[in-house]
Scaffold this motif. Sequence first.
Motif, mmCIF file in Angstrom:
data_model
loop_
_atom_site.group_PDB
_atom_site.id
_atom_site.type_symbol
_atom_site.label_atom_id
_atom_site.label_comp_id
_atom_site.label_asym_id
_atom_site.label_seq_id
_atom_site.Cartn_x
_atom_site.Cartn_y
_atom_site.Cartn_z
ATOM 1 N N ALA A 239 0.848 -1.245 0.052
ATOM 2 C CA ALA A 239 -0.069 0.054 0.013
ATOM 3 C C ALA A 239 0.590 1.323 0.064
ATOM 4 O O ALA A 239 0.557 2.207 -0.519
ATOM 5 N N LYS A 240 2.070 1.107 0.515
ATOM 6 C CA LYS A 240 2.909 2.470 0.619
ATOM 7 C C LYS A 240 3.831 2.360 -0.644
ATOM 8 O O LYS A 240 5.048 3.233 -0.774
ATOM 9 N N SER A 241 3.543 1.577 -1.391
ATOM 10 C CA SER A 241 4.334 1.371 -3.074
ATOM 11 C C SER A 241 5.939 0.954 -2.660
ATOM 12 O O SER A 241 6.930 1.491 -3.520
ATOM 13 N N LEU A 242 6.193 0.470 -1.267
ATOM 14 C CA LEU A 242 7.483 0.092 -1.231
ATOM 15 C C LEU A 242 7.753 -1.396 -1.592
ATOM 16 O O LEU A 242 9.264 -1.900 -1.673
ATOM 17 N N VAL A 243 6.674 -2.214 -1.850
ATOM 18 C CA VAL A 243 6.989 -3.603 -2.358
ATOM 19 C C VAL A 243 5.744 -3.841 -3.409
ATOM 20 O O VAL A 243 4.719 -3.190 -3.336
ATOM 21 N N GLN A 244 6.373 -4.634 -4.396
ATOM 22 C CA GLN A 244 5.421 -5.204 -5.311
ATOM 23 C C GLN A 244 4.664 -6.465 -5.121
ATOM 24 O O GLN A 244 5.336 -7.331 -4.707
ATOM 25 N N ARG A 245 3.442 -6.440 -5.682
ATOM 26 C CA ARG A 245 2.662 -7.849 -5.293
ATOM 27 C C ARG A 245 2.398 -8.451 -6.667
ATOM 28 O O ARG A 245 1.733 -7.751 -7.448
ATOM 29 N N THR A 246 2.895 -9.813 -6.780
ATOM 30 C CA THR A 246 2.545 -10.214 -8.092
ATOM 31 C C THR A 246 1.626 -11.573 -8.024
ATOM 32 O O THR A 246 1.974 -12.247 -6.983
ATOM 33 N N PHE B 154 3.372 -13.414 -4.609
ATOM 34 C CA PHE B 154 4.808 -13.241 -4.354
ATOM 35 C C PHE B 154 5.247 -11.832 -4.188
ATOM 36 O O PHE B 154 4.357 -10.931 -4.587
ATOM 37 N N TYR B 155 6.057 -11.335 -3.569
ATOM 38 C CA TYR B 155 6.525 -10.107 -3.360
ATOM 39 C C TYR B 155 7.905 -9.749 -3.472
ATOM 40 O O TYR B 155 8.680 -10.673 -3.398
ATOM 41 N N THR B 156 8.013 -8.527 -4.098
ATOM 42 C CA THR B 156 9.391 -8.211 -4.322
ATOM 43 C C THR B 156 9.536 -6.873 -3.878
ATOM 44 O O THR B 156 8.302 -6.210 -3.709
ATOM 45 N N THR B 157 10.688 -6.167 -3.815
ATOM 46 C CA THR B 157 10.867 -4.881 -3.631
ATOM 47 C C THR B 157 10.542 -3.786 -4.726
ATOM 48 O O THR B 157 10.364 -4.544 -5.978
ATOM 49 N N ALA B 158 10.035 -2.564 -4.440
ATOM 50 C CA ALA B 158 9.539 -1.837 -5.747
ATOM 51 C C ALA B 158 10.470 -1.470 -6.706
ATOM 52 O O ALA B 158 10.372 -1.384 -7.769
ATOM 53 N N ASP B 159 11.970 -1.512 -6.449
ATOM 54 C CA ASP B 159 12.964 -1.115 -7.167
ATOM 55 C C ASP B 159 13.580 -2.366 -7.778
ATOM 56 O O ASP B 159 14.438 -2.465 -8.511
#
Length: 210
Positions: free
Chosen positions: A174-181, A188-193
């Motif tokens: 929700a804070k755009s710090l992590v991406q959700r796929t 699965f989750y990864t960092t935004a960068d």
Amino acid sequence: MSEGTATATELTSQYISQVAGDLERNIKEQERITAELTALQHQLANLQQDHTVLVSMQQALGVPPTAPEPASAGSTSVPSPRKKTTPAPGTRRPAKTAAAQQPRAKKQPGTKPAAEKAAAKSTRPTLVDLIHRHLTEQSEPRSAAEVAEGLGHAHPDRNIATNVVRTTLESLVAKSLVQRTKQGRSVFYTTADAPEPTASTGKAQPETAD
């Protein structure tokens, strides 16, 4: 049988009956107190479990702990009242020396000042920092279960539950710090960068989306 012997026998019988009654009441009182202690210990265990879950949720939300640590069992004691002695008439109290007048600080062995405890808590990384740092170090997307497992191995002293990690990951999304796929029914989750994951990435165990 003489009158004195009969009286002694009667008194002995009364004592035996009284002792038997007192012994029965003592046993019943012990059983009552034991039952109460068992119930109180069960309530204390439930409260301690709830406290652990609430502290984990507070860390997941990135809020520093504000509630005081619960006192451990047996740590509190009621001091016995001090008797005030009155000097006998005509006597004078001896004057206190300068060394005796100075207050002496008592330090209990094995205890740390509150300032040291607060400093230790302030330097301890939050669960949000641990999760974000863990994802940054990964080359592939990770599920919430894998993140919880990795943090559990890296920090065995902290009770990190999978549901708490999943809640924290969603807050970072929700804070755009992590991406959700999503890959099928797995999340699965990864960092935004991090680079966009491909369909072949994510060797982690599948996790069903809620």
